[in-house]
Design a protein around this motif. Structure first.
Motif, PDB file in Angstrom:
ATOM      1  N   ALA A 101       0.848  -1.205   0.000  1.00  0.00           N
ATOM      2  CA  ALA A 101       0.000   0.000   0.000  1.00  0.00           C
ATOM      3  C   ALA A 101       0.877   1.246   0.000  1.00  0.00           C
ATOM      4  O   ALA A 101       0.479   2.299  -0.491  1.00  0.00           O
ATOM      5  CB  ALA A 101      -0.911  -0.002   1.214  1.00  0.00           C
ATOM      6  N   GLN A 102       2.081   1.113   0.543  1.00  0.00           N
ATOM      7  CA  GLN A 102       2.994   2.262   0.603  1.00  0.00           C
ATOM      8  C   GLN A 102       3.169   2.891  -0.784  1.00  0.00           C
ATOM      9  O   GLN A 102       3.238   4.104  -0.930  1.00  0.00           O
ATOM     10  CB  GLN A 102       4.349   1.784   1.150  1.00  0.00           C
ATOM     11  N   ASN A 176      -3.432   3.804  12.224  1.00  0.00           N
ATOM     12  CA  ASN A 176      -2.051   3.779  12.669  1.00  0.00           C
ATOM     13  C   ASN A 176      -1.619   5.238  12.809  1.00  0.00           C
ATOM     14  O   ASN A 176      -1.600   5.951  11.799  1.00  0.00           O
ATOM     15  CB  ASN A 176      -1.180   3.061  11.624  1.00  0.00           C
ATOM     16  N   ASP A 204      -6.807   4.815   3.093  1.00  0.00           N
ATOM     17  CA  ASP A 204      -5.794   3.773   3.295  1.00  0.00           C
ATOM     18  C   ASP A 204      -6.362   2.750   4.286  1.00  0.00           C
ATOM     19  O   ASP A 204      -6.633   3.082   5.437  1.00  0.00           O
ATOM     20  CB  ASP A 204      -4.537   4.470   3.863  1.00  0.00           C
ATOM     21  N   TYR A 207      -5.801  -2.308   7.570  1.00  0.00           N
ATOM     22  CA  TYR A 207      -6.199  -3.065   8.772  1.00  0.00           C
ATOM     23  C   TYR A 207      -7.674  -3.452   8.774  1.00  0.00           C
ATOM     24  O   TYR A 207      -8.145  -4.057   9.737  1.00  0.00           O
ATOM     25  CB  TYR A 207      -5.904  -2.230  10.034  1.00  0.00           C
ATOM     26  N   SER A 234      -4.047  -3.797   1.023  1.00  0.00           N
ATOM     27  CA  SER A 234      -2.753  -4.475   1.117  1.00  0.00           C
ATOM     28  C   SER A 234      -2.905  -5.900   1.638  1.00  0.00           C
ATOM     29  O   SER A 234      -3.807  -6.174   2.446  1.00  0.00           O
ATOM     30  CB  SER A 234      -1.853  -3.700   2.080  1.00  0.00           C
ATOM     31  N   SER A 236      -0.322  -7.045   3.218  1.00  0.00           N
ATOM     32  CA  SER A 236       0.754  -7.075   4.211  1.00  0.00           C
ATOM     33  C   SER A 236       0.302  -7.560   5.575  1.00  0.00           C
ATOM     34  O   SER A 236       1.002  -8.318   6.229  1.00  0.00           O
ATOM     35  CB  SER A 236       1.379  -5.692   4.366  1.00  0.00           C
ATOM     36  N   ARG A 244       5.158  -7.954  -0.373  1.00  0.00           N
ATOM     37  CA  ARG A 244       4.996  -6.630  -0.977  1.00  0.00           C
ATOM     38  C   ARG A 244       3.894  -6.587  -2.046  1.00  0.00           C
ATOM     39  O   ARG A 244       4.132  -6.173  -3.188  1.00  0.00           O
ATOM     40  CB  ARG A 244       6.327  -6.106  -1.578  1.00  0.00           C
TER      41      ARG A 244
HETATM   42  C1  LIG Z   1      -1.634   2.901   7.651  1.00  0.00           C
HETATM   43  C2  LIG Z   1      -0.633   2.180   6.836  1.00  0.00           C
HETATM   44  N1  LIG Z   1      -0.624   2.355   5.513  1.00  0.00           N
HETATM   45  C3  LIG Z   1       0.253   1.727   4.726  1.00  0.00           C
HETATM   46  C4  LIG Z   1       1.198   0.869   5.251  1.00  0.00           C
HETATM   47  C5  LIG Z   1       2.172   0.225   4.326  1.00  0.00           C
HETATM   48  O1  LIG Z   1       1.823  -1.096   4.135  1.00  0.00           O
HETATM   49  P1  LIG Z   1       2.412  -1.998   2.976  1.00  0.00           P
HETATM   50  O2  LIG Z   1       3.245  -3.034   3.646  1.00  0.00           O
HETATM   51  O3  LIG Z   1       1.196  -2.566   2.317  1.00  0.00           O
HETATM   52  O4  LIG Z   1       3.202  -1.139   2.054  1.00  0.00           O
HETATM   53  C6  LIG Z   1       1.220   0.638   6.636  1.00  0.00           C
HETATM   54  C7  LIG Z   1       2.229  -0.237   7.217  1.00  0.00           C
HETATM   55  O5  LIG Z   1       2.411  -0.375   8.386  1.00  0.00           O
HETATM   56  C8  LIG Z   1       0.283   1.316   7.438  1.00  0.00           C
HETATM   57  O6  LIG Z   1       0.255   1.166   8.762  1.00  0.00           O
END
Ligand SMILES: Cc1ncc(COP(=O)(O)O)c(C=O)c1O
Length: 396
Positions: A101-102, A176, A204, A207, A234, A236, A244
């Motif tokens: 997602a980053q 987060n 975003d 979670y 994501s 992740s 990734r």
């Molecule tokens: C709110 C939030 N967005 C995006 C990410 C990035 O996640 P990814 O591993 O999918 O790049 C995180 C990772 O901790 C996150 O907490």
């Protein structure tokens, strides 16, 4: 040799907080600071089976270049999943697979923002995204949070005062770092305001599938009849961050620009990981897997809350949690938060100082973030007890 960095990055620095966190990995340190999923939540056996199968049946597909948009069967599967499970996605939307997602934050800013544009974000917010926005020379405008999400009057004030606002960045589920979830009413209001002021929303949601109690709330993207919302998801936190694989569901013109931007970054997301995710969704029971990991986090959260009640209350308070990986704790005014975090490190417990998540780290902040997914139960018990003791030492 003297190196002259670009205007875009020359002012980006590792923060003072990063320096504090450097020793998080030293032996003996109880790290309550990272955002890693619980090791026991990984479907390692299933991934091993799928990997063996992929390399027996179609090794070339896993090893060859692929298209930037992402592996088509995975894109189709995710589009159906988002539609059926969350009511998200309209005719005008398209889906792009990203490297976590980053990368959505990076691509959205690259595609939409000029230097000097404004990104409105929650305060506090996810530091990785804030740094990504900063690298495009945008100005960040933080808007305070309440226990049911962003403060609406302050959001409207920011929208009124910032004509160069390009998008609002929000993490509506188990945010987060604060763990806060935005109420359904606020999601509707946020959408209405974004429409009224002609500002996009970058939603975003890494979670969202980790709710272990309470009612599920549809994402803002489910309300999107006007092409205003860029949704980031994501694998992740629900399969593996090391693979990734993330994705974005957004209006087609935005996706088309993101695809061109992505070509110049990494050509495409690791195809081997994409094949594994697709096969996991196709051949394994994803809902049962989610239930299993939600069970793990529910148990950990119950333990954490019990420990917090025992050791942190009443001096340290915290936001209620219904899912996700974090507990946001606040210290009484008499304790200096940075000093508390430093002393916790000396006692071998690492937490993240809350000002790391602010637009301006120098702003006063009494909060710190605890992660409860990665430590073992024993580490959690020891760590929370130490934090409680430290607060008492500093107060009495
Ligand atoms: C709110 C939030 N967005 C995006 C990410 C990035 O996640 P990814 O591993 O999918 O790049 C995180 C990772 O901790 C996150 O907490």
């Amino acid at each position: 040799m003297e190196y002259f960095f670009s205007d875009r990055v020359k002012n980006l620095k590792p923060s003072a907080i990063r320096e504090i966190l450097k020793s998080a990995g030293t032996p003996g340190m109880i790290s309550l600071s990272v955002g890693n999923p619980a090791p026991e939540a990984f479907p390692a056996k299933e991934i091993a089976e799928i990997s063996a199968h992929v390399f027996q049946e179609r090794p070339i597909d896993a090893l060859q270049y692929n298209v930037t948009e992402g592996y088509l069967p995975l894109r189709n599967r995710l589009s159906s999943y988002l539609k059926e499970r969350h009511g998200a996605g309209r005719e005008f939307d398209d889906l792009l697979i990203t490297s976590g997602a980053q990368q959505v934050m990076d691509l959205a800013t690259k595609a939409l923002c000029n230097p000097g544009d404004v990104v409105i974000c929650e305060a506090p917010s996810f530091i990785g995204s804030l740094n990504s926005f900063r690298s495009y020379q945008v100005r960040l405008r933080g808007v305070e949070m309440e226990s049911d999400g962003i403060h609406l009057e302050k959001l409207e004030q920011a929208l009124r005062e910032e004509p160069r606002a390009k998008f609002l960045y929000t993490i509506p589920n188990f945010q987060n770092p604060s763990g806060i979830t935005m109420s359904a009413e606020k999601r509707r209001e946020v959408y209405r305001l974004a429409k009224q002021y002609g500002v996009l929303i970058l939603e975003d949601n890494p979670y969202g599938d980790l709710r272990f109690t309470g009612e599920e709330i549809p994402p803002i993207k489910a309300l999107d009849e006007d092409g205003l919302v860029i949704y980031a998801g994501s694998f992740s936190k629900v399969i593996s961050p090391g693979m990734r694989v993330g994705y974005t569901l957004a209006p087609q013109p935005i996706i088309q620009k993101m695809v061109v931007c992505k070509q110049g970054e990494d050509v495409h997301t690791n195809i081997w990981s994409q094949l594994i995710c697709e096969e996991f969704l196709k051949n394994y029971n994803f809902e049962a897997h989610l239930d299993r990991i939600r069970g793990i986090y529910r148990k950990k959260a119950e333990l954490l809350l019990q420990l917090a009640q025992q050791h942190l209350a009443p001096d340290i308070s915290w936001e209620p949690i219904e899912g996700g990986l974090f507990l946001w704790c606040s210290l009484p005014e008499k304790i200096d938060m940075m000093d508390f975090c430093r002393r916790a490190m000396e006692k071998n417990v690492c937490v993240v100082p809350g000002n790391a998540f602010l637009v301006d780290e120098s702003q006063p902040c009494q909060s710190f973030r605890i992660n409860y997914s990665a430590p073992t139960d024993e580490q959690l018990a020891q760590g929370i007890e130490q934090l409680g003791q430290l607060a008492k030492e500093l107060l009495y």
